[in-house]
Motif scaffolding. Structure first.
Motif, short mmCIF file in Angstrom:
data_model
loop_
_atom_site.label_atom_id
_atom_site.label_comp_id
_atom_site.label_asym_id
_atom_site.label_seq_id
_atom_site.Cartn_x
_atom_site.Cartn_y
_atom_site.Cartn_z
N PHE A 172 24.23 -7.20 -47.42
CA PHE A 172 23.60 -6.33 -46.07
C PHE A 172 24.38 -5.03 -45.64
O PHE A 172 25.69 -5.06 -46.12
CB PHE A 172 23.65 -7.61 -44.97
N CYS A 173 23.61 -4.31 -45.27
CA CYS A 173 24.12 -2.98 -44.97
C CYS A 173 25.24 -3.12 -43.84
O CYS A 173 24.79 -3.71 -42.71
CB CYS A 173 23.11 -1.83 -44.52
N SER A 174 26.28 -2.68 -43.80
CA SER A 174 27.29 -2.71 -42.71
C SER A 174 27.15 -1.91 -41.62
O SER A 174 27.70 -1.85 -40.67
CB SER A 174 28.79 -2.68 -43.48
N HIS A 175 26.24 -0.65 -41.85
CA HIS A 175 25.87 0.22 -40.94
C HIS A 175 24.54 -0.37 -39.89
O HIS A 175 24.67 -0.15 -38.79
CB HIS A 175 25.35 1.53 -41.53
N CYS A 176 23.53 -0.89 -40.38
CA CYS A 176 22.42 -1.27 -39.72
C CYS A 176 22.00 -2.63 -40.20
O CYS A 176 21.29 -3.04 -39.33
CB CYS A 176 21.26 -0.11 -40.02
N GLY A 177 22.66 -3.58 -40.92
CA GLY A 177 22.41 -4.78 -41.00
C GLY A 177 21.28 -5.07 -42.18
O GLY A 177 20.88 -6.16 -42.16
N ILE A 188 22.89 0.05 -51.95
CA ILE A 188 22.29 0.98 -51.33
C ILE A 188 21.45 0.26 -50.10
O ILE A 188 20.58 -0.61 -50.14
CB ILE A 188 21.35 1.81 -52.04
N CYS A 189 21.39 0.80 -48.95
CA CYS A 189 20.27 0.31 -48.06
C CYS A 189 19.25 1.22 -47.94
O CYS A 189 19.14 2.32 -47.78
CB CYS A 189 21.16 0.56 -46.87
N PRO A 190 18.04 0.22 -47.92
CA PRO A 190 16.85 1.12 -48.25
C PRO A 190 16.25 1.71 -46.80
O PRO A 190 15.38 2.48 -46.79
CB PRO A 190 15.83 -0.05 -48.77
N ALA A 191 16.83 0.92 -45.67
CA ALA A 191 16.38 1.42 -44.57
C ALA A 191 17.05 2.46 -43.90
O ALA A 191 16.47 3.40 -43.57
CB ALA A 191 16.78 0.16 -43.47
N CYS A 192 18.44 2.67 -44.06
CA CYS A 192 19.13 3.97 -43.60
C CYS A 192 19.74 4.60 -44.55
O CYS A 192 20.36 5.87 -44.46
CB CYS A 192 20.13 3.30 -42.35
N GLY A 193 19.80 4.41 -45.72
CA GLY A 193 20.40 5.01 -46.85
C GLY A 193 21.61 4.91 -47.16
O GLY A 193 22.53 5.63 -48.07
N TYR A 194 22.41 4.28 -46.41
CA TYR A 194 23.90 3.99 -46.60
C TYR A 194 24.49 3.49 -47.99
O TYR A 194 23.70 2.52 -48.23
CB TYR A 194 24.37 3.17 -45.24
N HIS A 195 25.42 4.04 -48.65
CA HIS A 195 25.87 3.66 -49.82
C HIS A 195 27.04 2.80 -49.48
O HIS A 195 28.20 3.62 -48.90
CB HIS A 195 26.28 4.73 -50.78
ZN LIG Z 1 21.44 0.47 -43.53
#
Ligand SMILES: [Zn+2]
Length: 250
Positions: free
Chosen positions: A91-96, A109-116
């Motif tokens: 899971f993305c540690s930025h947006c979950g 990679i997070c497909p929602a916010c783009g965080y790597h």
């Molecule tokens: Zn994210």
């Protein structure tokens, strides 16, 4: 047999090997969910319902360090750390949002916010402390029931230099002040994802005062009267041996 036909199949910190502790051939195993730690080998987790083929067994990688060559062990160490990291970053540690595996590099990679998210190592300093020409400080861990004496080690804290970490850990665990702190070498240590950074330092001042939650005993030992030391393959072992050889040579 090319190297590419070998597979690292892990169940957490255990690796699938044959009865001679060698890696199994890929053809024997399902080959989906693979990641490539380099061009020559493949690695993945053991599937939940996967039946272990006959003749193969799961062995803790900690046990392989003593029988495998350094290079083979480092390869396995790299594979297990990448798999463990991937397992812990679903899971993305930025947006979950649920993450996806990057197709080309080691990233989630997070497909929602783009965080790597990239794999991280934990820097950990380990220090061999000498006093005069023929004494070395060795300490027994309070967590280890054996009679083995090792070196002072600990994680580097945020905002700290490596040398500061060496001095702080030594002060906390045995109450000694050090001088001439010098880098020796390093070793990846996959339990779970540490980078061990080795230093030599000389005793400067202070009386040994144990931090009893961490250390049950610490003493200066003569190089020719060492107690039981950490096993071959560990960086502590090679640091102690290196210093001992140096004393013999001089
Ligand atoms: Zn994210």
């Amino acid at each position: 047999m090319s190297q590419r036909s070998l597979a690292y199949i892990f169940q957490h910190q255990k690796l699938l090997v044959d009865e001679n502790l060698q890696l199994p051939k890929v053809e024997k195993l399902a080959s989906d969910l693979l990641i490539h730690p380099n061009d020559h080998v493949i690695a993945r987790d053991l599937l939940e319902d996967e039946i272990i083929p006959e003749g193969l067994q799961l062995v803790p990688i900690r046990d392989l360090i003593q029988t495998w060559s350094t290079n083979d062990f480092l390869q396995a160490s790299r594979a297990v750390q990448l798999l463990e990291w991937r397992r812990n970053h679903k899971f993305c540690s930025h947006c979950g949002h649920r993450t996806e595996i990057h197709s080309k590099e080691y990233a989630m990679i997070c497909p929602a916010c783009g965080y790597h998210q990239y794999p991280r190592v934990q820097p950990c300093v380990i220090t061999i402390i000498t006093r005069g020409n023929n004494e070395v400080l060795l300490a027994k861990s309070a967590h280890n029931k054996s009679n083995m004496y090792g070196l002072i080690a600990g994680f580097v804290e945020v905002g700290e230099t490596l040398e500061e970490a060496v001095q702080r850990e030594t002060m906390e665990e045995v109450g000694l002040k050090l001088k001439n702190i010098r880098y020796m070498s390093s070793q990846p240590w996959p339990f779970p994802s540490n980078l061990m950074i080795a230093f030599h330092a000389e005793y400067e001042s202070g009386e040994i005062q144990l931090q009893l939650e961490e250390i049950s005993d610490a003493q200066f030992f003569k190089f020719d009267q060492l107690p039981q030391i950490p096993f071959k393959g560990s960086i502590a072992h090679s640091m102690i041996m290196q210093m001992t050889e140096k004393r013999k040579a001089s």
